[in-house]
Enzyme design. Structure first.
Site, PDB file in Angstrom:
ATOM      1  N   GLY A  65       4.257 -11.027   0.321  1.00  8.97           N
ATOM      2  CA  GLY A  65       3.169 -11.902   0.776  1.00  8.97           C
ATOM      3  C   GLY A  65       2.087 -11.907  -0.280  1.00  8.97           C
ATOM      4  O   GLY A  65       2.355 -11.655  -1.449  1.00  8.97           O
ATOM      5  N   CYS A 103      -0.542 -14.570  -4.368  1.00  8.15           N
ATOM      6  CA  CYS A 103       0.106 -15.050  -5.598  1.00  8.15           C
ATOM      7  C   CYS A 103       1.571 -15.436  -5.435  1.00  8.15           C
ATOM      8  O   CYS A 103       1.933 -16.589  -5.671  1.00  8.15           O
ATOM      9  CB  CYS A 103      -0.020 -13.998  -6.689  1.00  8.15           C
ATOM     10  SG  CYS A 103      -1.705 -13.802  -7.248  1.00  8.15           S
ATOM     11  N   VAL A 143     -10.114 -12.865  -9.295  1.00  2.47           N
ATOM     12  CA  VAL A 143      -9.886 -12.868 -10.747  1.00  2.47           C
ATOM     13  C   VAL A 143     -11.220 -12.881 -11.506  1.00  2.47           C
ATOM     14  O   VAL A 143     -11.419 -12.123 -12.452  1.00  2.47           O
ATOM     15  CB  VAL A 143      -9.020 -14.088 -11.146  1.00  2.47           C
ATOM     16  CG1 VAL A 143      -8.879 -14.204 -12.647  1.00  2.47           C
ATOM     17  CG2 VAL A 143      -7.648 -13.999 -10.495  1.00  2.47           C
ATOM     18  N   PHE A 168      -2.695 -10.592 -14.947  1.00  4.85           N
ATOM     19  CA  PHE A 168      -1.516 -10.025 -14.271  1.00  4.85           C
ATOM     20  C   PHE A 168      -1.962  -8.904 -13.345  1.00  4.85           C
ATOM     21  O   PHE A 168      -1.338  -7.843 -13.268  1.00  4.85           O
ATOM     22  CB  PHE A 168      -0.511  -9.511 -15.313  1.00  4.85           C
ATOM     23  CG  PHE A 168      -0.036 -10.588 -16.258  1.00  4.85           C
ATOM     24  CD1 PHE A 168       0.965 -11.475 -15.868  1.00  4.85           C
ATOM     25  CD2 PHE A 168      -0.595 -10.737 -17.511  1.00  4.85           C
ATOM     26  CE1 PHE A 168       1.395 -12.480 -16.727  1.00  4.85           C
ATOM     27  CE2 PHE A 168      -0.175 -11.741 -18.385  1.00  4.85           C
ATOM     28  CZ  PHE A 168       0.828 -12.618 -17.988  1.00  4.85           C
TER      29      PHE A 168
HETATM   30  C1  UDX Z   1       1.193  -9.801  -7.778  1.00  3.97           C
HETATM   31  C2  UDX Z   1       1.673  -9.400  -9.182  1.00  3.97           C
HETATM   32  O1  UDX Z   1       2.224  -8.073  -9.134  1.00  3.97           O
HETATM   33  C3  UDX Z   1       0.526  -9.472 -10.177  1.00  3.97           C
HETATM   34  O2  UDX Z   1       1.012  -9.185 -11.476  1.00  3.97           O
HETATM   35  C4  UDX Z   1      -0.052 -10.893 -10.136  1.00  3.97           C
HETATM   36  O3  UDX Z   1      -1.148 -11.015 -11.014  1.00  3.97           O
HETATM   37  C5  UDX Z   1      -0.481 -11.258  -8.726  1.00  3.97           C
HETATM   38  O4  UDX Z   1       0.626 -11.093  -7.820  1.00  3.97           O
HETATM   39  P1  UDX Z   1      -0.135  -8.636  -5.789  1.00  3.97           P
HETATM   40  O5  UDX Z   1       0.122  -9.895  -5.025  1.00  3.97           O
HETATM   41  O6  UDX Z   1      -1.494  -8.037  -5.772  1.00  3.97           O
HETATM   42  O7  UDX Z   1       0.249  -8.840  -7.337  1.00  3.97           O
HETATM   43  O8  UDX Z   1       0.820  -7.525  -5.185  1.00  3.97           O
HETATM   44  P2  UDX Z   1       2.177  -6.758  -5.542  1.00  3.97           P
HETATM   45  O9  UDX Z   1       1.878  -5.321  -5.580  1.00  3.97           O
HETATM   46  O10 UDX Z   1       2.862  -7.333  -6.711  1.00  3.97           O
HETATM   47  O11 UDX Z   1       3.028  -7.043  -4.214  1.00  3.97           O
HETATM   48  C6  UDX Z   1       3.299  -8.378  -3.761  1.00  3.97           C
HETATM   49  C7  UDX Z   1       4.120  -8.373  -2.498  1.00  3.97           C
HETATM   50  O12 UDX Z   1       5.444  -7.924  -2.761  1.00  3.97           O
HETATM   51  C8  UDX Z   1       3.594  -7.452  -1.392  1.00  3.97           C
HETATM   52  O13 UDX Z   1       3.697  -8.129  -0.140  1.00  3.97           O
HETATM   53  C9  UDX Z   1       4.516  -6.254  -1.428  1.00  3.97           C
HETATM   54  O14 UDX Z   1       4.636  -5.620  -0.167  1.00  3.97           O
HETATM   55  C10 UDX Z   1       5.826  -6.910  -1.850  1.00  3.97           C
HETATM   56  N1  UDX Z   1       6.756  -5.983  -2.550  1.00  3.97           N
HETATM   57  C11 UDX Z   1       6.421  -5.462  -3.758  1.00  3.97           C
HETATM   58  C12 UDX Z   1       7.983  -5.690  -1.966  1.00  3.97           C
HETATM   59  O15 UDX Z   1       8.307  -6.167  -0.876  1.00  3.97           O
HETATM   60  N2  UDX Z   1       8.849  -4.877  -2.650  1.00  3.97           N
HETATM   61  C13 UDX Z   1       8.546  -4.337  -3.861  1.00  3.97           C
HETATM   62  O16 UDX Z   1       9.395  -3.597  -4.404  1.00  3.97           O
HETATM   63  C14 UDX Z   1       7.305  -4.631  -4.422  1.00  3.97           C
END
Ligand code: UDX
Length: 434
Positions: A262, A265, A11, A157
């Site tokens: 995973g 966050c 961040v 975000f």
């Molecule tokens: C997330 C939030 O999107 C972001 O706004 C916040 O600031 C931090 O947390 P991030 O952890 O980088 O971001 O990844 P993201 O793309 O949101 O995916 C998170 C997890 O969800 C991943 O493991 C991804 O594989 C999973 N996921 C995402 C799914 O299983 N299905 C989906 O449809 C979307």
């Protein structure tokens, strides 16, 4: 503006580099000298597309520097962002020790300063932290009068892998302010961004961040639960998701079923909000269910392999994908960790590959990692895809099958074309295909 940023993690670096790119004079601060040395030599301490270029640009224009002289640079700036980590303790409660020590440092730095200064919490913190922990600590350590101090809460975000773009093109900016100084300073700083700016009190800003992450996590767990039903009833969940996503109230985003969420966050934030609610005697059934479904998904992947292989013991299983999602080297709370641990416990001989995540994963489990996916899948009885990297989406299925001993292919992210995989001769199984 003169901006100081405490914490050069994900961040802090993205915040510092993007604010420098807007023309502010930014100092990124950390106690770890090696990270600061890297930054000053134009190298990004973390893997994030576009970040290193932005750091180099900032260093060249002298709008961005790194330093370990925290107090001095806080004092010399107009606004300080707190971007330190907020990990979970063993019960899921947020650990505020870095927040407390950063606010104490700011307080000490302000002792010898006169005029105004604004402190903004960007780290994800549970409601009331900015008002009840950060502000009193700074006032106590600095001896300042309340009216000279600006206190704000401005959550990020950012998604890993697209953080620069997310920071430069935000959907919204939440400006949590406890006083007019913080309101004025944050509005001035974010003036170049033309998106919606939502002004609110700090505790509202804190909850907006947790509620947004928990909602997205709940959305994923919800679709995973429905996809598990689709599997049994012979329904392709992707078609169900398409039908759901056409409703603008639902939206087509975050409807991908698979091995679960995973990262740094979602799991931590859902746990921290649930723990904070519990401490305030509020029940959070949705948050609990969100985490429970997420724990089940990797187990379903292992079960799919077990059903096809008969017994796991002695079988060679190749895991493709260790990062929690593609385009990052971050393996925190990766679903692969759970799958690999369970397979090893059941006696499998596991090999693994990931284009970026192997060095980090090595620190969690000492599993046999191969430099290429070809080597990892050599003579495998079963291959499991756990991260939808483009490299795996474009696998040459025919040569994969030739390299393998068996033909079991489990797709934890629905990365492949099912028909093509089956036509090639794979015993292919994925979540939500029916
Ligand atoms: C997330 C939030 O999107 C972001 O706004 C916040 O600031 C931090 O947390 P991030 O952890 O980088 O971001 O990844 P993201 O793309 O949101 O995916 C998170 C997890 O969800 C991943 O493991 C991804 O594989 C999973 N996921 C995402 C799914 O299983 N299905 C989906 O449809 C979307």
């Amino acid at each position: 503006m003169k901006v100081s940023v405490i914490g050069t993690g994900y961040v802090g670096l993205v915040t510092g580099a993007t604010l420098a790119d807007l023309g502010n004079q930014v100092v990124c601060l950390d106690i770890l000298e090696e990270k600061i040395d890297m930054l000053n030599s134009g190298k990004s301490p973390i893997f994030e597309p576009g970040l290193e270029e932005l750091i180099q640009k900032g260093i060249k224009t002298k709008n961005l520097i790194g330093s370990i002289e925290i107090e001095q640079h806080v004092r010399n700036s107009d606004i300080t962002f707190i971007c330190v980590g907020t990990p979970s303790d063993k019960d899921g409660n947020i650990d505020l020790s870095y927040i407390k020590s950063a606010s104490s440092t700011i307080g000490r730095a302000l002792r010898d300063k006169s005029g105004e200064h604004t402190v903004v919490v960007k780290s994800t913190v549970v409601p009331l932290t900015t008002e009840d922990v950060v502000m009193p600590n700074i006032l106590k350590k600095s001896g300042w009068k309340r009216e000279n101090l600006g206190i704000g809460m401005n959550p990020e975000f950012l998604r890993e892998g697209s953080a620069i773009n997310d920071a430069q093109n935000p959907d919204r900016i939440v400006i949590g302010y406890a006083d007019e100084i913080a309101k004025k300073t944050l509005n001035h700083l974010y003036e170049p961004y033309k998106c919606t700016k939502l002004e609110c009190i700090p505790r509202t800003a804190e909850l907006i961040k947790y509620a947004s992450n928990s909602f997205l996590a709940a959305k994923i767990s919800f679709v995973n639960e429905i996809a598990n039903m689709s599997n049994i009833w012979g329904i392709d969940f992707q078609e169900v998701a398409e039908g759901m996503g056409l409703d603008s109230r639902i939206s087509a985003e975050f409807l991908r079923a698979g091995a679960g969420f995973g990262g740094s966050c979602f799991p931590k934030d859902v746990k921290a909000l649930a723990a904070a609610a519990k401490n305030s005697n509020v029940e959070s059934l949705m948050l609990k269910a969100t985490l429970e479904v997420n724990d089940i998904q990797p187990k379903i992947i292992v079960k799919m392999a077990e059903e096809r292989l008969g017994i796991i013991k002695g079988k060679k299983i190749a895991i493709l994908g260790l990062a929690f999602k593609p385009d990052t080297d971050d393996v925190r709370e990766s679903r692969s960790e759970i799958v690999i641990k369970e397979l090893i416990e059941k006696g499998a001989e596991v090999t693994a590959h990931d284009p970026e995540g192997m060095p980090n994963f090595k620190e969690i489990i000492d599993v046999s990692m191969m430099p290429t996916h070809e080597l990892a899948t050599e003579k495998a009885d079963c291959v499991i895809i756990m991260t939808e990297w483009n490299l795996y989406k474009n696998l040459d299925l025919r040569s994969l099958l030739q390299r393998m001993n068996g033909n079991v292919l489990i797709d934890g992210r629905r990365a492949l074309n099912a028909k093509e995989a089956e036509k090639t001769g794979f015993d292919y199984k994925t979540i939500g295909l029916g």
